[in-house]
Scaffold this active site. Structure first.
Site, PDB file in Angstrom:
ATOM      1  CD  GLN A  11      90.528  -6.693 -90.555  1.00 40.11           C
ATOM      2  OE1 GLN A  11      91.252  -7.668 -90.589  1.00 40.11           O
ATOM      3  NE2 GLN A  11      90.643  -5.700 -91.414  1.00 40.11           N
TER       4      GLN A  11
ATOM      5  CB  THR B 115      97.856 -11.499 -87.386  1.00 42.98           C
ATOM      6  OG1 THR B 115      97.504 -12.893 -87.254  1.00 42.98           O
ATOM      7  CG2 THR B 115      98.880 -11.175 -86.302  1.00 42.98           C
ATOM      8  CG  HIS B 116      94.875  -7.492 -90.116  1.00 43.36           C
ATOM      9  ND1 HIS B 116      93.969  -7.615 -91.141  1.00 43.36           N
ATOM     10  CD2 HIS B 116      95.978  -8.190 -90.507  1.00 43.36           C
ATOM     11  CE1 HIS B 116      94.501  -8.363 -92.103  1.00 43.36           C
ATOM     12  NE2 HIS B 116      95.714  -8.728 -91.742  1.00 43.36           N
ATOM     13  CB  VAL B 117      96.196  -6.636 -83.044  1.00 46.04           C
ATOM     14  CG1 VAL B 117      95.861  -6.051 -81.684  1.00 46.04           C
ATOM     15  CG2 VAL B 117      95.576  -8.018 -83.197  1.00 46.04           C
ATOM     16  CD  GLN B 118      94.533  -2.807 -86.541  1.00 43.17           C
ATOM     17  OE1 GLN B 118      94.698  -3.460 -87.537  1.00 43.17           O
ATOM     18  NE2 GLN B 118      93.573  -3.091 -85.704  1.00 43.17           N
TER      19      GLN B 118
END
Ligand SMILES: Cc1cc2nc3c(=O)[nH]c(=O)nc-3n(C[C@H](O)[C@H](O)[C@H](O)COP(=O)(O)OP(=O)(O)OC[C@H]3O[C@@H](n4cnc5c(N)ncnc54)[C@H](O)[C@@H]3O)c2cc1C
Ligand code: SF4
Length: 574
Positions: free
Chosen positions: A333, A502-505
């Site tokens: 992000q 902690t927005h890992v995609q």
């Protein structure tokens, strides 16, 4: 090696996604379901012991232990990756409830156009506006298809918010289950300033209850006390929705569901194109096989992808040839907290809660014209009042202070402490052919398995977007009455040490066919119909808004598909 009796379903990971799937299967089927969680058990009473910022937030008491397992990192496929010795850019959770125990609770729905970025961008601006080297693609589902599940997820968690205030929000079938939280003083300054500048501020939806709430499962949680210790902590009163206070009390009553902690899954086992179970190492270091008819991976983005790669299920992505699906479309992000505002009065920043704040969507997604701009897409911009803790937030001084130590700096830092706050810019991160996950050829974990390797860097789209957003936020800061506004753009290179979110995609993305994805629209593996992969690993690219409500909505949609269709005809749902 010990082989246990067969279960109907084995779920890997005891976080939001895994426990929600277990709860749904437990409530609606007579199946035997076992959840395998690598960390230890947890309950609300564990959080009574207090708010030790050093222990929890700085030394990461609740996060993955990097001495046993970490990731390696490099910027490009030509570099040599090195192990991440202390997590920084993101904080993987471990233990019952996963990162959902120590999350903030910000829970926006994604904008409708997030699900169709490729199509909408090409329609409005032409294919030439997609960034060079991108691998952006539509999700394969639309906002309208997910909407009923968003509503169910909001009711499950008791999300506090107000429908109809954000003119850009997607159509909603229901009001939020609880009203918005109280606002911190800083957030009200942002609300008034953005309104006077012509933006459309709204209360950012949160999972930290504004008032006591009973959810459809009969679970009652109390109202938030605005203690300010959400982020990186478990909530000691249970006001913040967490898997242990929202799902576990239901699961505990279900006969068919058992949760096994200390079970670190190493492989998905399979034969003749069908998953046959999983193997794991238990808390005593013993190798265990858990046979199962249906396997569900819910071990978060990184471990979902790693388990597929370690188990050799599907073709690993090769950035040079562009072939293979497993590991591609890794995104994080474009997160900047770089707009810092200095006021000449106290803000009472110690009060607040993790998701409580005021947001605008005016500069998000494609809500504004990108025609003359040098980037596509946008950012979820928020003035949070999440309670600023002393260690993490001490030491910010106005730009005029020239020293970084000594009495002058100390006085400036003390004076600024409660008069300073920042605006959060959560910018979308597009997918590129050059950002991906694979197995590291050199470094291994404590079990001897290869570590996951991240290859990731920023591109001009993110850099230009954050520069644009930061300039806009300088205007907003001045309108808020800030005495000084300091602003920084996104660093040129991706920095694995500094926290973003902690927005890992990505890594196991969903799509319309096996040629562009790992899983189908129901998160079912294309090549192995009795394997489902839940979580943000399925997101083809990052959306600005926080991911967890969408993860929960997708999990509910997949649970419906399994119960209503797959169990009747166990084959590919597409
Ligand atoms: C500090 C912080 C703040 C956050 N704030 C927000 C927010 O405000 N809003 C938002 O939307 N999101 C937020 N997030 C992100 C949010 O926590 C995640 O999106 C969410 O928890 C994902 O749920 P999950 O079930 O997919 O994964 P997780 O919660 O990570 O759960 C996965 C579980 O799988 C287990 N596991 C992993 N590998 C294995 C294995 N091999 N064998 C067995 N078990 C395994 C892990 O131990 C973990 O318990 C935040 C995260 C952090 C760290
Ligand atoms: S701020 Fe509210 S939700 Fe967060 S930990 Fe404190 S009481 Fe719980």
């Amino acid at each position: 090696m010990k082989t246990l009796p067969r279960a109907d379903v084995a779920i890997v990971g005891g976080g939001w996604a895994g426990l929600l799937m277990a709860k749904e299967l437990g409530a609606r089927t007579g199946l035997s379901v076992v959840v395998l969680e690598r960390g230890g058990p947890r309950k609300t009473a564990d959080y009574f012991e207090g708010m030790d910022e050093l222990d929890y937030a700085i030394r990461f008491r609740m996060m993955q232990d990097v001495s046993k397992e970490t990731v390696t990192f490099r910027h490009t496929h030509k570099d040599r990756a090195l192990p991440v010795r202390q997590f920084g850019a993101f904080l993987p959770g471990t233990g019952m409830g996963g990162a959902g125990e120590h999350w903030n609770g910000t829970t926006p729905r994604l904008l409708p156009d997030c699900f169709e970025i490729h199509t909408r961008t090409v329609e409005r601006y032409g294919a030439g506006r997609l960034p060079p080297n991108h691998s952006i693609q539509d999700w394969g589902i639309t906002y309208a298809e997910l909407e009923p599940f968003y509503t169910r997820a909001e009711r499950l968690l008791g999300i506090s918010g107000k429908a109809g205030v954000d003119p850009f929000e997607g159509p909603r079938s229901a009001e939020y289950p609880t009203p918005p939280q109280k606002l911190a003083y800083f957030s009200t300054l942002f609300r008034d300033a953005t309104r006077s500048l012509g933006y459309h501020p709204f209360p950012s939806p949160s999972a930290n209850l504004s008032k006591a709430y009973r959810n459809p499962d009969g679970i009652v949680r109390p109202a938030c006390e605005y203690c300010g210790f959400c982020d990186r902590f478990g909530c000691m009163v249970g006001a913040k929705a967490q898997p242990t206070n929202t799902l576990m009390p239901v699961i505990a009553r279900q006969k068919g569901v058992s949760v096994r902690t200390g079970a670190n899954v190493r492989r998905v086992l399979y034969q003749d194109g069908k998953a046959t179970g999983v193997s794991y190492v238990d808390a005593n270091g013993e190798e265990v096989v858990q046979p199962a008819d249906l396997v569900v991976l819910a071990s978060w983005t990184l471990n979902n992808t790693r388990l597929l790669l370690l188990s050799r299920i599907g073709e690993a992505y090769d950035p040079v040839s562009g072939k293979g699906q497993v590991g591609r479309n890794l995104t994080h992000q474009a997160h900047s907290r770089g707009t810092v505002l200095f006021f000449d009065r106290p803000l009472n920043r110690f009060m607040g809660s993790g998701g409580c704040g005021v947001a605008i969507s005016d500069l998000d997604g494609d809500c504004f014209d990108h025609g003359p701009l040098d980037f596509i897409r946008g950012a979820y911009i928020t003035a949070f009042g999440y309670g600023h803790r002393p260690i993490a937030n001490f030491g910010v001084v106005p730009p005029g202070v020239k020293t970084t130590w000594g009495p002058e700096w100390k006085k400036a830092a003390i004076d600024a402490f409660d008069c300073t706050s920042n605006l959060s810019i959560a910018g979308e991160h597009m997918a590129y052919r050059t950002n991906y996950l694979d197995l590291d050829p050199t470094y291994r974990d404590s079990n001897g398995d290869p570590l996951l390797r991240m290859t990731m860097d920023w591109n001009d789209n993110e850099r230009n977007m954050i520069a644009f957003m930061s300039a806009k936020m300088v205007q907003v800061g001045r309108e808020m009455g800030a005495r000084e506004v300091a602003s920084t753009a996104l660093p040129r290179r991706y920095d694995v040490n500094t926290y973003k979110s902690t927005h890992v995609q990505g890594g196991a993305i969903m799509g319309s066919n096996p040629g562009n994805s790992v899983v189908n629209r129901w998160l079912q593996h294309w090549q192995m119909p009795n394997l489902f992969v839940l979580g943000a690993s399925s997101f083809p690219q990052n959306a600005s808004g926080n991911p967890t409500l969408t993860v929960l909505a997708q999990t509910l949609r997949t649970a419906d598909a399994i119960v209503d269709r797959y169990l009747k005809r166990p084959e590919l749902l597409a």
